[in-house]
Scaffold this motif. Sequence first.
Motif, PDB file in Angstrom:
ATOM      1  N   ALA A  23       1.020  -1.184   0.058  1.00 13.85           N
ATOM      2  CA  ALA A  23      -0.445  -0.356  -0.630  1.00 13.85           C
ATOM      3  C   ALA A  23       0.635   0.907   0.048  1.00 13.85           C
ATOM      4  N   LYS A  24       1.485   1.077   0.883  1.00 10.69           N
ATOM      5  CA  LYS A  24       2.979   2.373   0.798  1.00 10.69           C
ATOM      6  C   LYS A  24       3.454   2.243  -0.794  1.00 10.69           C
ATOM      7  N   GLU A  25       4.015   1.637  -1.243  1.00  8.41           N
ATOM      8  CA  GLU A  25       4.745   1.434  -2.066  1.00  8.41           C
ATOM      9  C   GLU A  25       3.502   2.285  -3.472  1.00  8.41           C
ATOM     10  N   ALA A  26       2.513   1.787  -3.360  1.00  3.17           N
ATOM     11  CA  ALA A  26       1.781   2.176  -4.542  1.00  3.17           C
ATOM     12  C   ALA A  26       0.985   3.308  -4.307  1.00  3.17           C
ATOM     13  N   TYR A  27       0.763   4.000  -3.088  1.00  2.00           N
ATOM     14  CA  TYR A  27       0.983   5.689  -2.666  1.00  2.00           C
ATOM     15  C   TYR A  27       1.354   6.565  -2.866  1.00  2.00           C
ATOM     16  N   GLU A  28       3.039   6.106  -3.020  1.00  5.77           N
ATOM     17  CA  GLU A  28       4.445   6.367  -3.728  1.00  5.77           C
ATOM     18  C   GLU A  28       3.904   6.399  -4.912  1.00  5.77           C
ATOM     19  N   GLU A  29       3.694   5.844  -5.410  1.00  6.63           N
ATOM     20  CA  GLU A  29       3.727   5.614  -6.855  1.00  6.63           C
ATOM     21  C   GLU A  29       2.791   6.528  -7.218  1.00  6.63           C
ATOM     22  N   TYR A  30       1.193   6.257  -7.180  1.00  9.72           N
ATOM     23  CA  TYR A  30       0.414   7.062  -7.266  1.00  9.72           C
ATOM     24  C   TYR A  30       0.495   8.838  -6.891  1.00  9.72           C
ATOM     25  N   LYS A  31       1.342   9.607  -5.603  1.00  5.25           N
ATOM     26  CA  LYS A  31       1.800  10.585  -6.158  1.00  5.25           C
ATOM     27  C   LYS A  31       2.875  11.308  -6.852  1.00  5.25           C
ATOM     28  N   LYS A  32       3.105  10.558  -7.605  1.00  6.55           N
ATOM     29  CA  LYS A  32       3.815  11.124  -8.632  1.00  6.55           C
ATOM     30  C   LYS A  32       3.342  10.860  -9.741  1.00  6.55           C
ATOM     31  N   ASP A  33       2.018  10.475  -9.942  1.00  4.50           N
ATOM     32  CA  ASP A  33       1.458  10.510 -11.011  1.00  4.50           C
ATOM     33  C   ASP A  33      -0.012  10.775 -10.580  1.00  4.50           C
ATOM     34  N   PRO A  34      -0.542  11.201 -10.048  1.00  6.81           N
ATOM     35  CA  PRO A  34      -1.962  11.076  -9.077  1.00  6.81           C
ATOM     36  C   PRO A  34      -2.915  11.308 -10.045  1.00  6.81           C
ATOM     37  N   GLU A  35      -3.272  11.575 -11.295  1.00  3.48           N
ATOM     38  CA  GLU A  35      -4.443  11.488 -12.805  1.00  3.48           C
ATOM     39  C   GLU A  35      -4.813   9.731 -12.345  1.00  3.48           C
ATOM     40  N   THR A  36      -6.160   9.873 -12.555  1.00  3.05           N
ATOM     41  CA  THR A  36      -7.134   8.903 -11.875  1.00  3.05           C
ATOM     42  C   THR A  36      -8.195   8.286 -13.180  1.00  3.05           C
ATOM     43  N   TYR A  37      -9.183   7.736 -13.608  1.00  5.27           N
ATOM     44  CA  TYR A  37      -9.726   7.540 -14.180  1.00  5.27           C
ATOM     45  C   TYR A  37     -10.491   6.690 -13.391  1.00  5.27           C
ATOM     46  N   SER A  38     -12.269   6.972 -14.177  1.00  5.94           N
ATOM     47  CA  SER A  38     -13.412   6.839 -13.106  1.00  5.94           C
ATOM     48  C   SER A  38     -13.146   4.875 -15.297  1.00  5.94           C
ATOM     49  N   LEU A  39     -13.888   4.148 -14.400  1.00  5.40           N
ATOM     50  CA  LEU A  39     -14.175   3.031 -14.728  1.00  5.40           C
ATOM     51  C   LEU A  39     -15.163   3.053 -16.048  1.00  5.40           C
ATOM     52  N   GLU A  40     -15.582   4.210 -16.136  1.00  3.62           N
ATOM     53  CA  GLU A  40     -16.618   4.555 -17.327  1.00  3.62           C
ATOM     54  C   GLU A  40     -15.728   4.820 -18.309  1.00  3.62           C
ATOM     55  N   GLU A  41     -14.361   5.727 -17.829  1.00  3.42           N
ATOM     56  CA  GLU A  41     -13.690   6.206 -18.790  1.00  3.42           C
ATOM     57  C   GLU A  41     -12.213   5.484 -19.310  1.00  3.42           C
TER      58      GLU A  41
END
Length: 48
Positions: A23-41
């Motif tokens: 979880a910590k590694e995933a959060y660190e990766e997310y902070k580098k590129d916080p753009e997210t996409y919805s399931l519909e997108e």
Amino acid sequence: MGDRIIENANFEEIEDEYDALVAKEAYEEYKKDPETYSLEEIRKSLGI
């Protein structure tokens, strides 16, 4: 039987520590590129 309970408890503790690390590694990766996409997108981009 008591050894089995201790073994299971130790395994669960190891799993919890691993989950926290992942979880910590995933959060660190997310902070580098916080753009997210919805399931519909994602569905739309894949044409499904």
